[in-house]
Design an enzyme around this catalytic site. Structure first.
Site, PDB file in Angstrom:
ATOM      1  N   MET A  33       0.846  -1.205   0.000  1.00 59.22           N
ATOM      2  CA  MET A  33       0.000   0.000   0.000  1.00 59.22           C
ATOM      3  C   MET A  33       0.877   1.249   0.000  1.00 59.22           C
ATOM      4  O   MET A  33       1.907   1.272   0.675  1.00 59.22           O
ATOM      5  CB  MET A  33      -0.856  -0.036   1.276  1.00 59.22           C
ATOM      6  N   ASN A  34       0.460   2.270  -0.764  1.00 54.57           N
ATOM      7  CA  ASN A  34       1.027   3.609  -0.507  1.00 54.57           C
ATOM      8  C   ASN A  34      -0.108   4.612  -0.355  1.00 54.57           C
ATOM      9  O   ASN A  34      -0.977   4.367   0.505  1.00 54.57           O
ATOM     10  CB  ASN A  34       2.166   4.000  -1.452  1.00 54.57           C
ATOM     11  N   ASP A  35      -0.128   5.697  -1.065  1.00 57.14           N
ATOM     12  CA  ASP A  35      -0.998   6.848  -0.739  1.00 57.14           C
ATOM     13  C   ASP A  35      -2.467   6.529  -0.414  1.00 57.14           C
ATOM     14  O   ASP A  35      -3.083   5.693  -1.076  1.00 57.14           O
ATOM     15  CB  ASP A  35      -1.092   7.802  -1.934  1.00 57.14           C
TER      16      ASP A  35
HETATM   17  C1  FRU Z   1       2.956   9.566  -4.279  1.00 53.34           C
HETATM   18  C2  FRU Z   1       2.888   8.917  -5.649  1.00 53.34           C
HETATM   19  C3  FRU Z   1       1.851   9.617  -6.498  1.00 53.34           C
HETATM   20  C4  FRU Z   1       1.434   8.562  -7.470  1.00 53.34           C
HETATM   21  C5  FRU Z   1       1.482   7.328  -6.609  1.00 53.34           C
HETATM   22  C6  FRU Z   1       1.866   6.086  -7.347  1.00 53.34           C
HETATM   23  O1  FRU Z   1       3.436   8.761  -3.278  1.00 53.34           O
HETATM   24  O2  FRU Z   1       4.157   8.924  -6.255  1.00 53.34           O
HETATM   25  O3  FRU Z   1       2.308  10.802  -7.108  1.00 53.34           O
HETATM   26  O4  FRU Z   1       0.155   8.800  -7.967  1.00 53.34           O
HETATM   27  O5  FRU Z   1       2.419   7.578  -5.593  1.00 53.34           O
HETATM   28  O6  FRU Z   1       1.690   4.953  -6.586  1.00 53.34           O
END
Ligand code: FRU
Length: 490
Positions: A39-41
């Site tokens: 998971m990220n954002d």
């Molecule tokens: C920020 C980012 C966003 C992009 C997403 C890709 O952490 O780099 O700019 O949409 O992660 O996973």
């Protein structure tokens, strides 16, 4: 353009199978982790159909970043989340390279609209490009528009990038029209936040640029958000590759720009700039407005530098921060954990002690699941240096040192068990107010969120420390009166 339903069906089967292998004990108590994989954002944070919805950048098939999907959870209290099936997979020509970050808005006709960045993979003669897409649904299943991408590079004036153009945040204005702010990397101005308007959410026009880095605050602005707060307008962005300046640390950070906004003229007037979080692991926050009017923010409790080789100890990777209420105080953006936190309080320990050179612990004040507030009575004390150590055993500790004379706090996790040569310390302003300095620490197994002076500044950090390290000790160079209220969480 055809939509191929297979990838999403497959992902949903895969996640159903894999998720049952993960027990609740393997997750933090109240911080969100992905159903499976990476998971990220935070994405699409909103209130819809009587519940909070949160989506997230998601790679279900491994604990590393990969082709981006959108994971999905719902909650009534922002602390207990129920997993929903994967919401978006890269399955159309407009997003074959990934469904990157974006947002959600409930529509007057009852549908939920998602807006995200479609990545179009590189071809023989061109680089990968980014453009904005939309999808509509009932809160579980979403149908992507056949018009995608609805906002592309051609919408922008010259100088703006088609390779770094992402993370649309959309909202509805009072007259029922749509606005979108997206991040871009301008050839001269570097990081920028650009604004678009639309009557129907499909046909968009460029309105202008809200603000830009001008080379001072990073080369690309990711994940912009733009919202009113107590009479001010806040532009929040996550700049990449900043040089350290003012209160900002080097690298990828978070920034809030406070100002005023004239929608007619599309003119944002910048008044002040500050980091959103001073910690080691916080990035890409997004906000929503709760039905009771609170502006609530949640962020990825990680960042691109720290996650690279971080240990993969669990069957999932990464956590979100605690959701936080935003407010202004003396011209600064401040934040506190959502008040729902109190529902997790179990037994409460109240202690008062005079802390001096000899390191002490306080009866009942220990553990790794805790919401603890410490008030240092700095008035009438000769104390210049106060040291708190948490997550402590014979060989590990996380140190929070208050240099009261300088009005500075040093958060230091270098003895927390890491074997990696990355940043482990942060220096942050922490000045006593009216004779006292207040520290509130949320500890949830492998993370600490530290709120200084009721949210004036926040330091968020994952800690790699073994869970058995539960000790908490206090020491000071000269006697100081300390009040502690520690709520164990469950
Ligand atoms: C920020 C980012 C966003 C992009 C997403 C890709 O952490 O780099 O700019 O949409 O992660 O996973």
């Amino acid at each position: 353009m055809s939509i191929n339903p297979l990838p999403l069906v497959r992902v949903r089967e895969f996640e159903r199978e894999q998720a049952q292998k993960i027990s609740a004990q393997e997750r933090p108590l109240f911080h969100l982790t992905p159903l499976v994989g990476w998971m990220n954002d935070p994405n699409g944070f909103c209130y819809y159909g009587g519940q909070y919805h949160l989506f997230y950048q998601y790679h279900p098939f491994s604990r590393q970043w990969g082709p981006m999907h959108w994971g999905h959870v719902v909650s009534f209290d922002l602390l207990h989340w129920t997993y929903q099936p994967c919401a978006l997979a890269p399955d159309t020509a407009a997003d074959a390279g990934g469904c990157f970050s974006g947002s959600a808005v409930p529509l007057p006709d009852g549908r939920l609209m998602l807006c995200y960045t479609g990545v179009q993979p590189a071809g023989t003669f061109r680089r990968e490009t980014q453009a904005q897409c939309v999808a509509f649904g009932d809160g579980v299943n979403f149908e992507k528009s056949l018009l995608n991408p609805v906002v592309r590079h051609a919408h922008l004036p010259e100088g703006y990038s088609e390779f770094d153009f992402r993370d649309p945040k959309i909202w509805l204005t009072e007259d029922g029209s749509f606005r979108m702010v997206a991040g871009n990397r301008h050839v001269e101005k570097k990081g920028t936040a650009v604004l678009f308007a639309s009557q129907d959410g499909l046909d968009w026009q460029f309105k202008g640029e809200i603000d830009a880095s001008r080379g001072e605050y990073g080369h690309m602005w990711e994940c912009p958000d733009f919202f009113p707060l107590e009479g001010k307008q806040v532009l929040m962005v996550s700049p990449q590759k900043m040089q350290a300046r003012e209160e900002f640390h080097a690298g990828d950070g978070t920034m809030a720009i406070l100002g005023t906004f004239d929608d007619q003229e599309c003119r944002f007037t910048r008044e002040s700039v500050q980091p959103v979080d001073h910690g080691l692991t916080f990035y890409a926050p997004q906000t929503m407005q709760a039905p009771d009017g609170r502006r609530i923010m949640i962020g990825w409790m990680d960042n691109w530098e720290t996650c690279k080789e971080a240990p993969r100890r669990h069957p999932w990777y990464a956590q979100m921060s605690v959701p936080r209420e935003l407010f202004l105080r003396e011209g600064r953006l401040c934040q506190r954990p959502v008040r729902e936190m109190e529902t997790l309080w179990q037994d409460t320990i109240l202690q008062e002690a005079t802390v001096a050179q000899e390191e002490i612990s306080l009866l009942g004040v220990q553990g790794r699941l805790m919401d603890m507030t410490i008030q240092l009575q700095t008035a009438n004390s000769a104390c210049r240096r106060f040291t708190l150590r948490v997550a402590r055993d014979e060989s590990h500790f996380i140190q929070i040192r208050c240099d009261l004379a300088r009005g500075e706090l040093v958060f230091d996790r270098s003895h927390g068990g890491s074997v990696r040569d990355i940043a482990h310390t942060r220096h942050v302003k922490a000045e006593p107010r009216e004779g006292q300095l207040t520290l509130r620490l949320l500890m949830d197994k492998e993370s600490i969120e530290l709120f200084i002076n009721e949210g004036e500044r926040v330091v968020t950090s994952l800690i790699p420390t073994p869970l058995k390290a539960e000790g908490i000790t206090f020491a000071a160079d000269a006697p100081i009166q300390v009040k502690v209220s520690a709520h164990h969480l469950g």
